[in-house]
Design an enzyme around this catalytic site. Structure first.
Site, PDB file in Angstrom:
ATOM      1  N   ARG A   1       0.866  -1.189   0.000  1.00 48.93           N
ATOM      2  CA  ARG A   1       0.000   0.000   0.000  1.00 48.93           C
ATOM      3  C   ARG A   1       0.890   1.222   0.000  1.00 48.93           C
ATOM      4  NH1 ARG A   1      -2.640   0.419   5.122  1.00 48.93           N
ATOM      5  NH2 ARG A   1      -1.212   2.121   5.401  1.00 48.93           N
TER       6      ARG A   1
ATOM      7  N   GLU B   1       5.059   6.777   2.351  1.00 50.37           N
ATOM      8  CA  GLU B   1       5.856   5.546   2.365  1.00 50.37           C
ATOM      9  C   GLU B   1       5.122   4.470   1.563  1.00 50.37           C
ATOM     10  OE1 GLU B   1       5.970   3.129   5.867  1.00 50.37           O
ATOM     11  OE2 GLU B   1       3.909   3.583   6.419  1.00 50.37           O
TER      12      GLU B   1
ATOM     13  N   ASN C   1       4.109   0.501   2.148  1.00 50.34           N
ATOM     14  CA  ASN C   1       4.089  -0.606   3.109  1.00 50.34           C
ATOM     15  C   ASN C   1       4.135  -1.902   2.317  1.00 50.34           C
ATOM     16  OD1 ASN C   1       3.245   1.008   5.662  1.00 50.34           O
ATOM     17  ND2 ASN C   1       1.864   1.677   4.053  1.00 50.34           N
TER      18      ASN C   1
ATOM     19  N   SER D   1      -2.712  -2.955   6.085  1.00 56.26           N
ATOM     20  CA  SER D   1      -4.027  -3.341   6.589  1.00 56.26           C
ATOM     21  C   SER D   1      -5.149  -2.409   6.143  1.00 56.26           C
ATOM     22  CB  SER D   1      -3.982  -3.451   8.114  1.00 56.26           C
ATOM     23  OG  SER D   1      -3.605  -2.223   8.659  1.00 56.26           O
TER      24      SER D   1
ATOM     25  N   LYS E   1      12.506   2.245   5.377  1.00 54.97           N
ATOM     26  CA  LYS E   1      12.629   3.700   5.186  1.00 54.97           C
ATOM     27  C   LYS E   1      13.961   4.041   4.524  1.00 54.97           C
ATOM     28  CE  LYS E   1       8.863   4.703   7.865  1.00 54.97           C
ATOM     29  NZ  LYS E   1       8.121   3.432   7.854  1.00 54.97           N
TER      30      LYS E   1
ATOM     31  N   LYS F   1      12.768   9.815  10.858  1.00 53.59           N
ATOM     32  CA  LYS F   1      12.145   8.486  10.870  1.00 53.59           C
ATOM     33  C   LYS F   1      13.143   7.363  11.134  1.00 53.59           C
ATOM     34  CE  LYS F   1       8.478   9.542   7.556  1.00 53.59           C
ATOM     35  NZ  LYS F   1       7.640   8.916   6.500  1.00 53.59           N
TER      36      LYS F   1
ATOM     37  N   GLU G   1       7.854   0.409  11.598  1.00 50.64           N
ATOM     38  CA  GLU G   1       6.545   0.467  10.961  1.00 50.64           C
ATOM     39  C   GLU G   1       5.478   0.550  12.035  1.00 50.64           C
ATOM     40  OE1 GLU G   1       6.283   0.463   7.639  1.00 50.64           O
ATOM     41  OE2 GLU G   1       8.442   0.266   7.453  1.00 50.64           O
ATOM     42  N   GLY G   2       4.261   0.853  11.611  1.00 51.37           N
ATOM     43  CA  GLY G   2       3.124   0.721  12.516  1.00 51.37           C
ATOM     44  C   GLY G   2       2.684   2.005  13.196  1.00 51.37           C
TER      45      GLY G   2
ATOM     46  N   ARG H   1      -7.457   7.530   5.282  1.00 52.60           N
ATOM     47  CA  ARG H   1      -7.434   7.622   6.748  1.00 52.60           C
ATOM     48  C   ARG H   1      -7.308   9.087   7.126  1.00 52.60           C
ATOM     49  NH1 ARG H   1      -2.342   4.267   8.140  1.00 52.60           N
ATOM     50  NH2 ARG H   1      -1.731   5.321   6.235  1.00 52.60           N
TER      51      ARG H   1
HETATM   52  P1  ADP Z   1       4.857   4.031   9.703  1.00 54.00           P
HETATM   53  O1  ADP Z   1       5.655   2.987   9.024  1.00 54.00           O
HETATM   54  O2  ADP Z   1       5.035   4.059  11.164  1.00 54.00           O
HETATM   55  O3  ADP Z   1       3.430   4.021   9.270  1.00 54.00           O
HETATM   56  P2  ADP Z   1       5.048   6.518   8.219  1.00 54.00           P
HETATM   57  O4  ADP Z   1       6.197   6.958   7.422  1.00 54.00           O
HETATM   58  O5  ADP Z   1       3.828   6.115   7.464  1.00 54.00           O
HETATM   59  O6  ADP Z   1       5.535   5.370   9.200  1.00 54.00           O
HETATM   60  O7  ADP Z   1       4.665   7.669   9.229  1.00 54.00           O
HETATM   61  C1  ADP Z   1       3.621   7.534  10.164  1.00 54.00           C
HETATM   62  C2  ADP Z   1       2.710   8.754  10.109  1.00 54.00           C
HETATM   63  O8  ADP Z   1       3.463   9.940  10.324  1.00 54.00           O
HETATM   64  C3  ADP Z   1       2.021   8.940   8.768  1.00 54.00           C
HETATM   65  O9  ADP Z   1       0.826   8.210   8.703  1.00 54.00           O
HETATM   66  C4  ADP Z   1       1.791  10.442   8.760  1.00 54.00           C
HETATM   67  O10 ADP Z   1       0.635  10.760   9.494  1.00 54.00           O
HETATM   68  C5  ADP Z   1       2.997  10.988   9.497  1.00 54.00           C
HETATM   69  N1  ADP Z   1       4.066  11.345   8.554  1.00 54.00           N
HETATM   70  C6  ADP Z   1       5.018  10.530   8.067  1.00 54.00           C
HETATM   71  N2  ADP Z   1       5.833  11.172   7.215  1.00 54.00           N
HETATM   72  C7  ADP Z   1       5.386  12.427   7.148  1.00 54.00           C
HETATM   73  C8  ADP Z   1       5.808  13.589   6.436  1.00 54.00           C
HETATM   74  N3  ADP Z   1       6.867  13.559   5.619  1.00 54.00           N
HETATM   75  N4  ADP Z   1       5.110  14.724   6.621  1.00 54.00           N
HETATM   76  C9  ADP Z   1       4.036  14.774   7.450  1.00 54.00           C
HETATM   77  N5  ADP Z   1       3.595  13.729   8.165  1.00 54.00           N
HETATM   78  C10 ADP Z   1       4.255  12.555   8.019  1.00 54.00           C
HETATM   79 MG    MG Z   2       2.592   4.533   7.496  1.00 51.03          MG
END
Ligand code: ADP
Ligand code: MG
Length: 474
Positions: free
Chosen positions: A125, A144, A146, A151, A305, A364, A368-369, A450
């Site tokens: 996704r 990102e 996944n 899910s 990442k 970051k 994940e999660g 979401r």
């Molecule tokens: P995870 O693998 O934990 O889901 P993500 O990279 O999806 O990691 O980051 C988790 C959440 O953080 C995202 O769903 C988003 O709400 C926020 N986020 C992540 N990257 C960014 C970004 N570059 N700018 C703004 N919000 C972000």
């Molecule tokens: Mg995410």
């Protein structure tokens, strides 16, 4: 890009009535989750949190996200077959991040033994936010991809019906009729079914590898039921069960409880807390088998990442997908700025830049999660502390995406009904199947929207921050 029902939000009586209808519609449609108190029993269940109203999504960006999904499927698959790339890209990370290092060790061991698996199934996704430019124009920016345990493809297949009914109750039946049908659970199941068929044993089963705590079981059941409907047997097992009862025969066929397993679909195994020593051994056993793993360990590594950051470097996409100029351009158009914090002069400069201006970035780790990223003052403090140590290479830095907020109500069991300023994240499900060198399926299988209140920088639906939503294209 406001939705055409901002006026409704101020009508308290109408909102309260719509919320009552919405919750019952969600329960009837099966937008369900087990409770925190009883996560492993279905005696008491509740609705999964969702928005009262669909959120506006720019139509052009929605199309763009769908149009680039097959490219991302090809890219993830190409990375998973490129040992040299994974080795080089993850070299600095695995020195300091034990979890990635352990996954990598399994990857190397399986390659050294020789791959027994010949059919590959990817379910991913790709997530995006709508970055608001200085002139107010939104653009699609990838958060990102996944590549493991992505899910909510099941529950989100049912939210459009809920939101359609809410809009009708509010006198907006014209808008209700414009909500798009969406059924990722079917698309995911079609991929699993294809992989099962190519594996080539009619008596073999599909094994869902599930967590010890199974609050989100209904989301998975949606996919399971699609498989049962196609007369494909499904079993649900944990790593612990595999450790105790899993075995390989001489041809590396995987057996569980005396049944041959054709496909292992992981809804588990993506964070360190999923593993103890026995679970690592179970994971190794699964990876060594000829069963189709979704994902195989290489594809899980392709979703780190660190790999995402490397993809944004000039020339990387071109080297991974030679000759695919248009696909490369489509993907690159969705990339936000991503920066390496590897040891060296360049990394020093990047760290200093983030410390000076933390509000512009997200820091970051390789996790994940949801709930792992660092923002603002915390980002500054952590980077200050680790800026001169190799530990900083376990992180990447990303430009912070700043979407235009919109007002909505987030419906959550036992929570008061109150309006929130919200931002949304759009995910597109990708499904592909490869047999040997030949791609036999490559699809975009549906979407997930979401939404969360702006006071939370981070966190998904499972983390209790975001809620399920339906896009209303504008
Ligand atoms: P995870 O693998 O934990 O889901 P993500 O990279 O999806 O990691 O980051 C988790 C959440 O953080 C995202 O769903 C988003 O709400 C926020 N986020 C992540 N990257 C960014 C970004 N570059 N700018 C703004 N919000 C972000
Ligand atoms: Mg995410």
């Amino acid at each position: 890009m406001a939705a055409p029902w901002e006026d409704v939000l101020r009508n308290k009586a109408a909102v309260e009535e719509a919320a009552r209808v919405a919750v019952d519609a969600a329960l009837l449609q099966g937008v369900l989750m087990r409770t925190e108190g009883e996560p492993n029993a279905s005696d008491v269940v509740n609705y999964a949190p969702f928005t009262l109203l669909p959120s506006a999504v720019p139509s052009a960006l929605f199309q763009q996200a769908y149009a680039v999904q097959q490219d991302f499927n090809l890219l993830v698959d190409a990375i998973s077959q490129n040992k040299e790339f994974l080795e080089r890209t993850l070299a600095s990370t695995i020195k300091v991040d034990d979890f990635t290092a352990r996954l990598f060790r399994i990857y190397m061991q399986v390659l050294e033994e020789g791959l027994a698996q010949s059919v590959f199934l990817g379910i991913n996704r790709s997530d995006y936010m709508f970055d608001c430019g200085v002139d107010g124009t939104p653009s699609l920016k990838q958060i990102e991809i996944n590549t493991i345990a992505a899910s909510f493809g099941g529950l989100t297949s049912r939210t459009a019906a809920v939101h359609g009914q809410v809009l009708k109750v509010l006198g907006r039946s014209e808008e209700a009729s414009r909500l798009l049908p969406n059924n990722p659970s079917k698309g995911l199941a079609l991929g699993i079914a294809k992989a099962w068929e190519l594996y080539g044993s009619r008596s073999a089963v599909v094994m869902f590898l599930v967590e010890e705590v199974q609050r989100n079981i209904f989301d998975q059941r949606c996919v399971e039921n699609e498989l049962w409907n196609r007369n494909i047997r499904v079993m649900r097992k944990r790593f612990r069960d595999v450790f105790e009862k899993g075995s390989l025969d001489d041809a590396k066929r995987l057996y569980m409880d005396g049944q041959e397993v054709a496909v292992v679909y992981y809804r588990e195994g993506y964070v360190p807390k999923n593993y103890d020593q026995q679970n690592w051994e179970a994971r190794l056993l699964l990876e060594r088998s000829r069963a189709v793993k979704c994902p195989d360990i290489a594809t899980q590594l392709a979703g780190t990442k660190k790999v995402q950051q490397e993809l944004s470097q000039p020339g990387t996409l071109e080297r991974l997908l030679p000759g695919r100029t248009e696909a490369v351009a489509r993907m690159r158009a969705t990339f936000a700025g991503l920066y390496s914090l590897d040891v060296g002069e360049e990394g020093d400069k990047i760290a200093a830049m983030a410390i000076a201006d933390p509000d512009r970035f997200v820091l970051k780790p390789q996790r994940e999660g949801g709930g792992n990223n660092l923002y603002d003052e915390e980002l500054r403090q952590v980077l200050e502390k680790i800026k001169d140590s190799p530990e900083r290479t376990s992180y990447i830095l990303m430009d912070k995406i700043k979407p235009q907020p919109a007002m909505n109500y987030l419906l959550r069991a036992h929570s008061p009904l109150q309006v929130s300023e919200c931002i949304s994240e759009l995910g597109i499900f990708g499904v592909y199947v490869r047999q040997g060198k030949e791609m036999v399926m490559n699809e975009a299988a549906g979407h997930l929207l979401r939404t969360k209140a702006i006071e939370h920088a981070d966190g998904g639906v499972a983390a209790g921050v975001a809620v399920l939503d339906t896009p209303y294209l504008v």
